[in-house]
Write an enzyme that holds these catalytic residues in place. Structure first.
Site, short mmCIF file in Angstrom:
data_model
loop_
_atom_site.label_atom_id
_atom_site.label_comp_id
_atom_site.label_asym_id
_atom_site.label_seq_id
_atom_site.Cartn_x
_atom_site.Cartn_y
_atom_site.Cartn_z
N ASP A 215 0.84 -1.21 0.02
CA ASP A 215 -0.07 0.04 -0.09
C ASP A 215 0.82 1.18 0.03
O ASP A 215 1.79 1.61 0.98
CB ASP A 215 -1.02 0.04 1.15
CG ASP A 215 -1.85 -0.97 1.02
OD1 ASP A 215 -1.75 -2.18 0.62
OD2 ASP A 215 -3.17 -0.89 1.77
N LYS B 79 -6.83 3.23 -3.63
CA LYS B 79 -7.32 3.38 -2.18
C LYS B 79 -7.46 5.05 -1.69
O LYS B 79 -6.75 5.73 -2.21
CB LYS B 79 -5.99 2.66 -1.33
CG LYS B 79 -6.39 2.78 0.17
CD LYS B 79 -5.35 2.12 0.96
CE LYS B 79 -5.09 2.29 2.41
NZ LYS B 79 -3.78 1.55 3.10
N LYS C 74 -10.27 0.35 -2.52
CA LYS C 74 -9.93 0.13 -1.09
C LYS C 74 -10.36 1.44 -0.29
O LYS C 74 -9.51 2.45 -0.36
CB LYS C 74 -8.68 -0.44 -0.62
CG LYS C 74 -8.46 -0.46 0.90
CD LYS C 74 -7.16 -1.01 1.02
CE LYS C 74 -6.59 -0.90 2.48
NZ LYS C 74 -5.48 -1.57 2.79
#
Length: 321
Positions: free
Chosen positions: A158, A221, A257
């Site tokens: 991430d 995300k 996400k």
């Protein structure tokens, strides 16, 4: 192991500035669209339990605190292996099916600890990287941190983008940055964190989403969870529309996400409903949908227990880590 996917992984493609320049977002329309969602969509009883169990399987169970310890990470991994108590699963008819979270998300320091704690399971370790959460360390150090996490066993990375690229309209700079991140990840999945609360406008969010996908992101995300404003429904709508547009133009499916502030079962149901309405059914599976959360799991387990017993239990009966 990598999350099983029944579709081709997104590939790096040339930067199409025309795709970026043409993006327009009607803020009032987006806000109106998501404001009606809770009143239009609801599920009860067994249906609600089913949706919540699906949500559990999409959680990236996360601890990203300054006081994290190896013991806390091990406890989190144990919870990821058995996220809902066995008696509750039996009561809802799920006793004979495996249930675990989609991943465990930690700082690079704890990657090897988490990998060891999850050995023998199908749960991958996700590492936040690239100078998380500000993303202001030198670019070469970002790449080295990504590579170190992958060597340590992280199967998902991430990565927070440089917000300045978005705020100044430097789309080529953002594209080059994310393309480098993708190369450093190798076979590990790349989730690009936009830090949407810092990007000021939905148009910036949408444009950044498109550039990250063209640069090879596997997921986009919303947030680090550290900004003043994290995941919101209008931001989610803008990002989902970009995922849909990208899929229509390229044939590649990119995951989504939301992270930060999704703390209750009611919250996550609303996000699931929006995903279902905007994208195909496949985007409700962990291969394309993740939820960055920690306390959310405790509330889901609490709601499932209420479904079984008719009573709410205290949160301390549902520890996460």
């Amino acid at each position: 192991m990598l999350m099983a996917r029944a579709f081709a992984r997104n590939e790096v493609r040339p930067l199409e500035i025309g795709w970026v320049d043409e993006i327009r977002i009607n803020l009032s329309a987006a806000e109106q669209r998501v404001a009606t969602l809770p009143g239009r969509r609801t599920v009860k009883n067994e249906a609600q339990a089913g949706w919540l169990l699906k949500a559990v399987s999409c959680i990236d169970l996360t601890t990203l605190n300054g006081d994290d310890t190896s013991d806390r990470v091990r406890r989190l991994c144990a919870k990821a292996r058995a996220p809902v108590r066995a008696d509750i699963l039996a009561a809802v008819g799920f006793a004979d099916r495996a249930l675990y979270t989609a991943a465990v998300c930690v700082y690079h320091r704890f990657v090897e600890t988490a990998v060891e704690a999850l050995e023998g399971s199908d749960i991958p370790v996700a590492a936040v990287s690239a100078g998380f959460p500000a993303g202001l360390v030198p670019h070469d150090l970002k790449l080295k941190e990504i590579e170190a996490s992958v060597r340590g066993g992280a199967m998902e990375i991430d990565v927070v983008i440089t917000r300045e690229h978005v705020l100044t309209g430097d789309w080529r700079g953002l594209y080059r940055e994310v393309k480098d991140f993708r190369a450093a990840c190798g076979k590990a999945l790349l989730k690009t964190i936009l830090a949407t609360g810092d990007l000021r406008t939905l148009r910036n969010v949408a444009r950044a989403s498109m550039v990250c996908m063209m640069a090879g992101a596997d997921f986009i995300k919303t947030s680090t969870g550290k900004e003043a404003v994290n995941a919101t429904l209008p931001v989610t709508l803008a990002m989902l529309r970009m995922i849909r547009t990208y899929h229509e133009r390229t044939g590649y499916k990119v995951g989504f996400k939301p992270a930060g502030g999704i703390a209750t079962a009611k919250d996550v149901l609303t996000y699931q409903f929006l995903m279902k309405e905007e994208l195909e059914r496949e985007w409700l599976e962990p291969g394309l949908f993740r939820i960055g959360a920690s306390s959310l799991l405790a509330d889901i387990e609490r709601q499932l227990e209420h479904h079984v017993t008719g009573r709410y239990s205290a949160f301390n009966r549902h520890p996460v880590g």
